[in-house]
Motif scaffolding. Sequence first.
Motif, PDB file in Angstrom:
ATOM      1  N   PHE A 180       0.840  -1.199   0.000  1.00  0.00           N
ATOM      2  CA  PHE A 180       0.000   0.000   0.000  1.00  0.00           C
ATOM      3  C   PHE A 180       0.875   1.250   0.000  1.00  0.00           C
ATOM      4  O   PHE A 180       1.900   1.307   0.703  1.00  0.00           O
ATOM      5  CB  PHE A 180      -0.890   0.045   1.242  1.00  0.00           C
ATOM      6  N   ALA A 181       0.462   2.240  -0.769  1.00  0.00           N
ATOM      7  CA  ALA A 181       1.069   3.575  -0.693  1.00  0.00           C
ATOM      8  C   ALA A 181       0.252   4.370   0.319  1.00  0.00           C
ATOM      9  O   ALA A 181      -0.897   4.736   0.046  1.00  0.00           O
ATOM     10  CB  ALA A 181       1.054   4.252  -2.056  1.00  0.00           C
ATOM     11  N   VAL A 182       0.820   4.599   1.496  1.00  0.00           N
ATOM     12  CA  VAL A 182       0.075   5.252   2.567  1.00  0.00           C
ATOM     13  C   VAL A 182       0.563   6.688   2.764  1.00  0.00           C
ATOM     14  O   VAL A 182       1.685   7.051   2.407  1.00  0.00           O
ATOM     15  CB  VAL A 182       0.188   4.480   3.903  1.00  0.00           C
ATOM     16  N   ALA A 222      -4.830  13.491  15.942  1.00  0.00           N
ATOM     17  CA  ALA A 222      -4.808  13.450  14.474  1.00  0.00           C
ATOM     18  C   ALA A 222      -4.482  12.022  14.060  1.00  0.00           C
ATOM     19  O   ALA A 222      -3.397  11.517  14.352  1.00  0.00           O
ATOM     20  CB  ALA A 222      -3.780  14.427  13.913  1.00  0.00           C
ATOM     21  N   MET A 223      -5.445  11.367  13.397  1.00  0.00           N
ATOM     22  CA  MET A 223      -5.333   9.951  13.079  1.00  0.00           C
ATOM     23  C   MET A 223      -5.123   9.727  11.580  1.00  0.00           C
ATOM     24  O   MET A 223      -5.897  10.211  10.758  1.00  0.00           O
ATOM     25  CB  MET A 223      -6.603   9.220  13.527  1.00  0.00           C
ATOM     26  N   ASN A 224      -4.071   8.965  11.257  1.00  0.00           N
ATOM     27  CA  ASN A 224      -3.886   8.439   9.911  1.00  0.00           C
ATOM     28  C   ASN A 224      -4.369   6.989   9.876  1.00  0.00           C
ATOM     29  O   ASN A 224      -5.013   6.561   8.929  1.00  0.00           O
ATOM     30  CB  ASN A 224      -2.416   8.531   9.493  1.00  0.00           C
ATOM     31  N   ALA A 225      -4.075   6.240  10.933  1.00  0.00           N
ATOM     32  CA  ALA A 225      -4.647   4.918  11.151  1.00  0.00           C
ATOM     33  C   ALA A 225      -5.973   5.073  11.893  1.00  0.00           C
ATOM     34  O   ALA A 225      -6.262   6.134  12.452  1.00  0.00           O
ATOM     35  CB  ALA A 225      -3.681   4.055  11.962  1.00  0.00           C
ATOM     36  N   ALA A 226      -6.766   4.017  11.918  1.00  0.00           N
ATOM     37  CA  ALA A 226      -8.023   4.067  12.664  1.00  0.00           C
ATOM     38  C   ALA A 226      -7.798   3.866  14.159  1.00  0.00           C
ATOM     39  O   ALA A 226      -8.507   4.441  14.982  1.00  0.00           O
ATOM     40  CB  ALA A 226      -8.983   3.001  12.135  1.00  0.00           C
ATOM     41  N   ALA A 269     -10.966   7.176   9.531  1.00  0.00           N
ATOM     42  CA  ALA A 269      -9.611   7.367   9.005  1.00  0.00           C
ATOM     43  C   ALA A 269      -9.279   6.310   7.955  1.00  0.00           C
ATOM     44  O   ALA A 269      -9.620   5.137   8.099  1.00  0.00           O
ATOM     45  CB  ALA A 269      -8.594   7.325  10.136  1.00  0.00           C
ATOM     46  N   HIS A 270      -8.593   6.742   6.917  1.00  0.00           N
ATOM     47  CA  HIS A 270      -8.091   5.853   5.862  1.00  0.00           C
ATOM     48  C   HIS A 270      -6.672   6.301   5.542  1.00  0.00           C
ATOM     49  O   HIS A 270      -6.459   7.463   5.180  1.00  0.00           O
ATOM     50  CB  HIS A 270      -8.973   5.942   4.617  1.00  0.00           C
ATOM     51  N   ASP A 292      -7.891  12.335  10.268  1.00  0.00           N
ATOM     52  CA  ASP A 292      -9.070  12.500  11.120  1.00  0.00           C
ATOM     53  C   ASP A 292      -8.631  13.264  12.365  1.00  0.00           C
ATOM     54  O   ASP A 292      -7.838  12.741  13.159  1.00  0.00           O
ATOM     55  CB  ASP A 292      -9.635  11.131  11.515  1.00  0.00           C
ATOM     56  N   ILE A 293      -9.163  14.460  12.549  1.00  0.00           N
ATOM     57  CA  ILE A 293      -8.692  15.343  13.624  1.00  0.00           C
ATOM     58  C   ILE A 293      -9.816  15.605  14.609  1.00  0.00           C
ATOM     59  O   ILE A 293     -10.919  16.014  14.217  1.00  0.00           O
ATOM     60  CB  ILE A 293      -8.168  16.672  13.040  1.00  0.00           C
ATOM     61  N   SER A 294      -9.554  15.346  15.875  1.00  0.00           N
ATOM     62  CA  SER A 294     -10.488  15.626  16.963  1.00  0.00           C
ATOM     63  C   SER A 294      -9.803  16.571  17.944  1.00  0.00           C
ATOM     64  O   SER A 294      -8.664  16.325  18.352  1.00  0.00           O
ATOM     65  CB  SER A 294     -10.897  14.339  17.682  1.00  0.00           C
TER      66      SER A 294
END
Length: 203
Positions: free
Chosen positions: A73-75, A107-111, A122-123, A130-132
């Motif tokens: 995967f290109a993440v 700040a989430m890149n992973a779930a 998040a994906h 994903d920022i909370s």
Amino acid sequence: MPIRQGEDWGESGGLGAEGVLVGSDAEARLVIEDARRANRPLPELGLLGGDLCRTLGGRGSADAVRSPEAWRFAVDLGAVLLDGRLFWFCAHLVARRRGWAGEVLVAMNAAWRGGWNLGPKAHPGDGLLDISHGRLSARDRLRALRRVGTGDHVPHPEIRYRRAAAFQVELKEPLMVELDGQRVQKASNLSIRVEPAALIVVV
């Protein structure tokens, strides 16, 4: 480029000969930091554990990562200026006090962050984090703890939630910042951005 809705993502194939096996998000971050600070290309990473590995459905097996049946995967990669100092992260950024009291920024890149689904939407390949950001009362923190395992802690009126490629914030007071589970430094000014599809990982 970030994925688009409805597109396939990833391709089959094992870890390349120059790839690096890492057992955690923290190990991955150190490899990334070393390469970036030395101006070297990022190596492919074979994920044997950690929250990014879990998000991508990894099995935690070195043999599986090296096999032709593995998935590549290109993440996205997160980059953050902490009071002017540049760092990178692959899974998540958390700024908080002990016990999650007071102001919190995630700040989430992973779930996942451990057993907590802090980034339910998040994906790692969509070019967004994903920022909370918010502050919960003691009662609301207890309620959130009961729901965070399934990602049902958001939406919440005291948590500002967004999905963004870049985000800048001045915290009320300096908070300890954790990158991929590692405490890095206290900071009050955070400037966060995504480097889309910057890293090849294999699970």
